[in-house]
Design a protein around this motif. Structure first.
Motif, PDB file in Angstrom:
ATOM      1  N   ASP A 115       0.812  -1.217   0.000  1.00 31.10           N
ATOM      2  CA  ASP A 115       0.000   0.000   0.000  1.00 31.10           C
ATOM      3  C   ASP A 115       0.846   1.269   0.000  1.00 31.10           C
ATOM      4  OD1 ASP A 115      -2.322  -1.523   0.060  1.00 31.10           O
ATOM      5  OD2 ASP A 115      -2.322  -1.629   2.257  1.00 31.10           O
ATOM      6  N   PHE A 116       2.165   1.122  -0.125  1.00 27.24           N
ATOM      7  CA  PHE A 116       3.055   2.281  -0.078  1.00 27.24           C
ATOM      8  C   PHE A 116       3.684   2.500  -1.451  1.00 27.24           C
ATOM      9  CE2 PHE A 116       2.764   0.683   4.193  1.00 27.24           C
ATOM     10  CZ  PHE A 116       2.730   1.807   4.993  1.00 27.24           C
ATOM     11  N   SER A 117       3.715   3.747  -1.851  1.00 22.17           N
ATOM     12  CA  SER A 117       4.377   4.070  -3.116  1.00 22.17           C
ATOM     13  C   SER A 117       5.878   4.237  -2.920  1.00 22.17           C
ATOM     14  CB  SER A 117       3.789   5.352  -3.709  1.00 22.17           C
ATOM     15  OG  SER A 117       3.928   6.435  -2.786  1.00 22.17           O
ATOM     16  N   GLN A 118       6.278   4.777  -1.775  1.00 25.04           N
ATOM     17  CA  GLN A 118       7.688   4.962  -1.445  1.00 25.04           C
ATOM     18  C   GLN A 118       7.941   4.442  -0.028  1.00 25.04           C
ATOM     19  OE1 GLN A 118       8.892   5.728  -4.777  1.00 25.04           O
ATOM     20  NE2 GLN A 118      10.428   6.719  -3.498  1.00 25.04           N
ATOM     21  N   ILE A 119       9.040   3.745   0.145  1.00 23.28           N
ATOM     22  CA  ILE A 119       9.389   3.173   1.452  1.00 23.28           C
ATOM     23  C   ILE A 119      10.688   3.809   1.921  1.00 23.28           C
ATOM     24  CG2 ILE A 119      10.063   1.084   2.689  1.00 23.28           C
ATOM     25  CD1 ILE A 119       7.938   0.802  -0.416  1.00 23.28           C
ATOM     26  N   PRO A 120      10.697   4.368   3.147  1.00 24.11           N
ATOM     27  CA  PRO A 120      11.917   5.012   3.646  1.00 24.11           C
ATOM     28  C   PRO A 120      12.994   3.991   4.005  1.00 24.11           C
ATOM     29  CG  PRO A 120      10.233   5.006   5.344  1.00 24.11           C
ATOM     30  CD  PRO A 120       9.579   4.472   4.100  1.00 24.11           C
ATOM     31  N   LEU A 121      14.227   4.463   4.047  1.00 22.85           N
ATOM     32  CA  LEU A 121      15.342   3.594   4.403  1.00 22.85           C
ATOM     33  C   LEU A 121      15.320   3.251   5.884  1.00 22.85           C
ATOM     34  CD1 LEU A 121      17.991   2.169   3.599  1.00 22.85           C
ATOM     35  CD2 LEU A 121      19.183   4.325   4.064  1.00 22.85           C
ATOM     36  N   GLY A 136      13.287   4.145   9.903  1.00 16.11           N
ATOM     37  CA  GLY A 136      12.041   4.572  10.517  1.00 16.11           C
ATOM     38  C   GLY A 136      11.053   3.417  10.605  1.00 16.11           C
ATOM     39  N   GLN A 137       9.793   3.746  10.955  1.00 16.56           N
ATOM     40  CA  GLN A 137       8.766   2.724  11.036  1.00 16.56           C
ATOM     41  C   GLN A 137       8.351   2.282   9.635  1.00 16.56           C
ATOM     42  OE1 GLN A 137       5.582   4.310  13.398  1.00 16.56           O
ATOM     43  NE2 GLN A 137       6.657   3.953  15.336  1.00 16.56           N
ATOM     44  N   ARG A 138       8.064   1.002   9.506  1.00 13.15           N
ATOM     45  CA  ARG A 138       7.715   0.408   8.212  1.00 13.15           C
ATOM     46  C   ARG A 138       8.723   0.814   7.146  1.00 13.15           C
ATOM     47  NH1 ARG A 138       1.461  -0.785   6.792  1.00 13.15           N
ATOM     48  NH2 ARG A 138       0.912  -1.820   8.743  1.00 13.15           N
ATOM     49  N   SER A 139       9.962   0.600   7.468  1.00 12.34           N
ATOM     50  CA  SER A 139      11.059   0.965   6.573  1.00 12.34           C
ATOM     51  C   SER A 139      11.851  -0.285   6.205  1.00 12.34           C
ATOM     52  CB  SER A 139      11.981   1.980   7.250  1.00 12.34           C
ATOM     53  OG  SER A 139      12.582   1.401   8.400  1.00 12.34           O
ATOM     54  N   ILE A 140      12.809  -0.090   5.331  1.00 10.76           N
ATOM     55  CA  ILE A 140      13.699  -1.197   4.964  1.00 10.76           C
ATOM     56  C   ILE A 140      14.467  -1.681   6.187  1.00 10.76           C
ATOM     57  CG2 ILE A 140      15.679  -1.834   3.538  1.00 10.76           C
ATOM     58  CD1 ILE A 140      14.757   0.273   1.516  1.00 10.76           C
ATOM     59  N   PHE A 170      12.501   4.608  -1.448  1.00 13.38           N
ATOM     60  CA  PHE A 170      12.615   3.761  -2.633  1.00 13.38           C
ATOM     61  C   PHE A 170      11.246   3.171  -2.960  1.00 13.38           C
ATOM     62  CE2 PHE A 170      16.565   3.755  -0.263  1.00 13.38           C
ATOM     63  CZ  PHE A 170      17.520   4.032  -1.232  1.00 13.38           C
ATOM     64  N   ASP A 171      11.095   2.739  -4.207  1.00 16.00           N
ATOM     65  CA  ASP A 171       9.827   2.115  -4.587  1.00 16.00           C
ATOM     66  C   ASP A 171       9.741   0.719  -3.987  1.00 16.00           C
ATOM     67  OD1 ASP A 171      10.577  -0.042  -6.788  1.00 16.00           O
ATOM     68  OD2 ASP A 171      11.823   1.735  -7.149  1.00 16.00           O
TER      69      ASP A 171
END
Length: 400
Positions: free
Chosen positions: A75-81, A83-87, A156-157
């Protein structure tokens, strides 16, 4: 004289059958002999002694991580490196779970078929596993903290993020599997060093803005410190790892030297030292009078135990080298000097005194454990062989 004109004799090396069993050699088989500046080593050339990590497990973990990340990030277009729900959060979570499973599996698998004389006992597995998990988590936290500073705000996508998480989780599992297949007493000491120094360093860095050095070293474990639980957990884990290591090496030391009263006393003193080290973290110095009292007591007992160990090591540990005794007495003398500088002439501050005492005492403890391991390794690895010189038929005829 030309080399081909020389009369040669066949030379045979007669070795104990125990060596053949350990190298999995049968009669009339060929083995490799390696000669270098350290000595001569016999190796079974048919037996692969290298610690290889099966790529199948890494591939399975990578594919599972890829699928899980694609599902969670759908449901995310971009995912942070970070933080929460990140890589970073996915790598740490999935890396810990999969790494724990793989570590346990390969530890049990290799321990069953390991014919070496130095094997870990099953009771050591929980502590060793927990310690390696802490090491890998701390390493990941440091890595992503640095990456977050270098690539601040990077996103990132979904496909790139999932692939990055899969690769990083695979690397984590590679490290965990390799660690499980390569555990030795020396590697446990390295783990102990990493756990305690890494934990203390992180606690120092975390509290740099609070200028902890203006108070004392124990401030890092008080409620006033930022994330004081990290410092206290470091001491507790270091204590557990020490207990596992002491239990591990003394089993073999008993087999070599016998279960004498001196060795039992040494083991008890070392175990009490480990327990007191964990007690310093288990009873942090806070507003509770009970915790304050217990913290001061176990810290005081820790000092007394180090003094007793340094003085009595000459009689408690058999075959202790003169070099180690000189190091022990030198460290003991330095501890005495800093006590005078702190308590006598008040030259050192409380923080400086605690840091000096911690470094000296911890260094000596590591040297002692390594010295015991060297005694165990030497006794298990040194064998007496017989060199038999058998003359050739030409030499026999010539003598006749």
């Amino acid at each position: 004289m030309d080399y081909k004109d020389q009369k040669h004799e066949d030379v045979y090396i007669k070795v104990p059958t125990e060596i053949l069993e350990r190298l999995d050699l049968k009669e009339e088989t060929k083995a490799q002999i390696h000669v270098n500046e350290h000595g001569v080593y016999i190796n079974n050339r048919k037996k692969n002694t290298e610690k290889t990590v099966p790529l199948t497990s890494i591939t399975i973990v990578g594919l599972l991580t890829l699928g899980i990340c694609l599902f969670i990030f759908r449901d995310f277009s971009q995912i942070p490196l970070i933080g929460q729900r990140s890589i970073a959060s996915m790598v740490i979570l999935l890396g810990v779970i999969s790494g724990m499973i793989n570590f346990t599996y390969y530890f049990i698998k290799d321990n069953k078929r390991d014919n070496s004389s130095l094997k870990l006992y099953w009771r050591n597995l929980p502590v060793v596993l927990l310690s390696y998990l802490v090491i890998i988590v701390v390493a990941q936290l440091l890595f992503f903290k640095v990456m977050g500073q270098l690539f601040m705000g990077a996103t990132f996508d979904i496909y790139t993020s999932s692939c990055m998480a899969a690769v990083m989780t695979g690397i984590v599992n590679y490290v965990m599997i390799y660690s499980a297949k390569s555990i030795t007493p020396t590697s446990l000491i390295r783990s102990l060093v990493f756990v305690i120094l890494g934990g203390v360093f992180i606690a120092m860095v975390t509290n740099r803005d609070q200028q902890w050095w203006l108070y004392n070293f124990s401030f890092l474990g008080t409620p006033e410190a930022t994330n004081s639980w990290q410092f206290n957990l470091t001491l507790i884990l270091s204590s557990l790892l020490m207990v596992a290591l002491i239990d591990y090496i003394f089993v073999y030391l008993y087999n070599i030297e016998g279960k004498t009263k001196r060795l039992i006393a040494l083991k008890v003193l070392l175990l009490l030292t480990a327990i007191c080290l964990g007690g310093v973290g288990f009873f942090p110095y806070n507003d509770s009078l009970f915790y304050q009292s217990m913290h001061n007591r176990v810290a005081g007992y820790l000092v007394y135990l180090f003094i007793i160990l340094i003085i009595s090591i000459r009689w408690l540990l058999p075959n202790v080298s003169k070099h180690f005794l000189r190091i022990s007495y030198s460290i003991g003398a330095m501890l005495g000097i800093i006590c005078v500088l702190f308590l006598g002439v008040h030259y050192l501050s409380l923080t400086a005194f605690e840091l000096f005492a911690f470094v000296l005492a911890f260094s000596w403890l590591l040297l002692l454990l390594q010295h015991i391991i060297d005694i165990v390794n030497t006794a298990n690895e040194v064998y007496t062989v017989e060199i038999i010189r058998q003359p050739t038929q030409e030499t026999v005829k010539e003598n006749n």
